[in-house]
Design an enzyme around this catalytic site. Structure first.
Site, PDB file in Angstrom:
ATOM      1  N   THR A  35       0.868  -1.188  -0.086  1.00 10.57           N
ATOM      2  CA  THR A  35       0.156   0.054  -0.051  1.00 10.57           C
ATOM      3  C   THR A  35       0.782   1.152  -0.075  1.00 10.57           C
ATOM      4  O   THR A  35       0.691   2.315  -0.466  1.00 10.57           O
ATOM      5  CB  THR A  35      -0.995   0.007   1.369  1.00 10.57           C
ATOM      6  OG1 THR A  35      -1.753  -1.129   1.152  1.00 10.57           O
ATOM      7  CG2 THR A  35      -1.800   1.314   1.193  1.00 10.57           C
ATOM      8  N   THR A  76       2.289  -4.238   4.449  1.00 12.12           N
ATOM      9  CA  THR A  76       2.205  -4.663   5.790  1.00 12.12           C
ATOM     10  C   THR A  76       1.749  -6.267   6.160  1.00 12.12           C
ATOM     11  O   THR A  76       2.084  -6.589   7.268  1.00 12.12           O
ATOM     12  CB  THR A  76       1.220  -3.704   6.633  1.00 12.12           C
ATOM     13  OG1 THR A  76       0.046  -3.992   6.316  1.00 12.12           O
ATOM     14  CG2 THR A  76       1.830  -2.227   6.785  1.00 12.12           C
ATOM     15  N   ASP A  77       1.149  -6.707   5.353  1.00 12.94           N
ATOM     16  CA  ASP A  77       0.454  -8.014   5.388  1.00 12.94           C
ATOM     17  C   ASP A  77       1.545  -8.905   6.201  1.00 12.94           C
ATOM     18  O   ASP A  77       1.226  -9.722   6.894  1.00 12.94           O
ATOM     19  CB  ASP A  77      -0.102  -8.641   4.537  1.00 12.94           C
ATOM     20  CG  ASP A  77      -1.603  -7.604   4.254  1.00 12.94           C
ATOM     21  OD1 ASP A  77      -1.752  -6.680   4.988  1.00 12.94           O
ATOM     22  OD2 ASP A  77      -2.261  -8.063   3.215  1.00 12.94           O
ATOM     23  N   LYS A 105       2.004  -8.033  12.830  1.00  8.51           N
ATOM     24  CA  LYS A 105       0.942  -7.519  12.446  1.00  8.51           C
ATOM     25  C   LYS A 105      -0.269  -7.999  13.134  1.00  8.51           C
ATOM     26  O   LYS A 105      -0.484  -8.997  13.388  1.00  8.51           O
ATOM     27  CB  LYS A 105       0.646  -7.399  10.949  1.00  8.51           C
ATOM     28  CG  LYS A 105      -0.497  -6.696  10.542  1.00  8.51           C
ATOM     29  CD  LYS A 105      -0.693  -6.554   9.010  1.00  8.51           C
ATOM     30  CE  LYS A 105      -1.791  -5.445   8.519  1.00  8.51           C
ATOM     31  NZ  LYS A 105      -2.230  -5.289   7.376  1.00  8.51           N
TER      32      LYS A 105
END
Ligand code: ASP
Length: 460
Positions: free
Chosen positions: A106, A182-183, A261
């Site tokens: 992202t 980020t995942d 996360k």
């Protein structure tokens, strides 16, 4: 179809025409659900024909069902241009030199109005065009290694990244930033913590939960924090730099082997697990919270071990798991399995024979805990003792994803299972720690005030 109504068809198109409203109009919409004000967004190719999509002032998009609309009025026109101007990054001799490797995610995205999806789009000039403050912090050079969402990162990409980082360090760079989705950022952070050891400079992974076309985007702030860390901090570790509390007060620097996360949408999604973060970072300063980290050095010595055995799996245990899950991994030639077990590290009895067969056939099996916080303790119940007798090896307080990348990395170096065991159980960059911080679990999973109070207590 004309661009005035881009993407709209059927009933939705008729409604726009009826009220003389076009795409990019700022409009007041009266519907049986209430009054809404926002900008009419284009629709994507495959979208339905029953909704008009509005971008609210908050940045959120809502769809309003056309049948419910009784009136629409245009109050303005705000066409959005998502192309960020490209500008050459300025060079200031006194500033540290930082290299940013782009992998996608992202943070490198903007909205694509053809499909309505967020697409990766990264270029060095765009970065400077979007966040010019970066030029006050460092001289930034960038290189796009990949342009993928992070579910597509894996061993091949970890290896390419590790080698590219090694070369930059040898050439004399002062700090590294990795832009990443980020995942799976915590998988990559773990893998790099093992593949790159003894780095003389900070290696900082950064991402954003919200894309830069949204007012609440965390992209720019996270990038500035990451640049500050890479350029100025004396923490020569693999770090994740992301939002600290839910507000934009400061970012936290998490050690690559202890981070995860923890929330699918919060900007403050990353948490250090089983320990406390290494430092806080804001636009002015970097404030260490711990002091047992590796310090920045002037030399250029770094140890890069870019190996990974891909036939390693992670199995998240669930009640009533059948032994054929393990059997099929063995039948398919897997060399290592990390299990995320229940409680202190358990799985059910019917799976035992499959475990016994797997370890007899030379598959390395390691146990971690689903609870994430806490240690594997396999001596407490007979279940644990039985499992160890069948060859499962407990991994102390290593996080499941970290154990997975470490096992891939260890088996990538050797087939000798004693050596693999030695690698797995020798702590590297705090992947195994002696103990958890007192109250850390309660505080770092919790709210903002407790966290601030906790950090204040450390500085007292
Ligand atoms: N799906 C994205 C990714 O991990 C999410 C993000 O970047 O935050 O690539």
């Amino acid at each position: 179809m004309s661009d005035l109504f881009k993407g709209y068809k059927g009933a939705a198109l008729e409604t726009l025409k009826k009220f003389n409203i076009r795409v990019w109009s700022e409009a007041n919409i009266t519907s049986s659900r209430g009054e809404f004000t926002g900008i009419i967004l284009p629709r994507a190719e495959n979208d339905d024909d029953r909704h008009i999509v509005l971008k609210l002032a908050t940045g959120y998009n809502i769809g309003i069902t056309t049948e419910t609309i009784t009136d629409m009025k245009e109050i303005g026109y705000k066409e959005a241009h998502y192309k960020i101007p490209e500008k050459e990054f300025p060079y200031t001799p006194e500033l540290p030199n930082v290299k940013l490797f782009g992998t996608g995610g992202t943070i490198a995205s903007r909205l694509d109005y053809r499909t309505g999806a967020v697409i990766p789009a990264f270029s060095p000039g765009e970065l400077y065009g979007a966040v010019p403050e970066l030029a006050d912090i460092c001289n930034l050079t960038t290189e796009k290694l990949f342009a993928v969402f992070s579910e597509n990162m894996g061993p091949k990409q970890y290896i390419t990244l590790a080698k590219a980082i090694g070369q930059e360090i040898e050439r004399g760079i002062d700090g590294i930033i990795i832009g990443h989705g980020t995942d799976t950022m915590h998988h990559t952070a773990g893998a790099l913590s093992f593949m790159i050891q003894n780095s003389p400079v900070p290696i900082v992974l950064v991402g954003s939960q919200r894309s830069s076309d949204r007012p609440s985007s965390d992209a720019a702030l996270n990038l500035m924090h990451a640049a500050k860390t890479a350029a100025e901090s004396d923490i020569a570790e693999v770090l994740v730099c992301m939002f600290g509390p839910t507000s934009d007060e400061y970012g936290l620097l998490h050690q690559g082997t202890r981070v995860r996360k923890m929330h699918s949408s919060y900007r403050s999604t990353f948490r250090t697990i089983g320990d406390i973060p290494l430092a806080m970072v804001d636009r002015e300063k970097i404030t260490p919270i711990k002091n047992d980290y590796k310090r920045r050095r002037k030399d250029r010595e770094v140890k890069i071990t870019p190996c990974f055995e891909e036939r390693v799996a992670m199995v998240y245990y669930y009640p009533n798991m059948h032994p054929d899950i393990i059997d099929s991994l063995v039948d398919n030639g897997y060399k290592g399995i990390v299990i995320a077990g229940t409680g202190l590290g358990h799985i059910n009895k019917p799976v035992y024979p499959a475990i016994e067969r797997a370890t007899k056939e030379g598959v390395a099996i390691y146990m971690t805990v689903q609870t994430l916080w806490g240690f594997v303790h396999m001596f407490v119940y007979d279940t644990g003792r039985d499992l160890m007798a069948k060859g499962i090896i407990p991994t102390e307080n290593m996080l499941p994803e970290v154990a997975y990348v470490k096992l891939g990395w260890a088996l990538g170096q050797t087939d000798d299972l004693d050596k693999v065991r030695e690698i797995m159980l020798t702590p590297i960059s705090s992947d195994i720690t002696e103990r958890e911080p007192y109250d850390g679990y309660l505080i770092f999973q919790g709210g903002v005030p407790e966290m601030r109070e906790f950090i204040r207590g450390i500085h007292r």
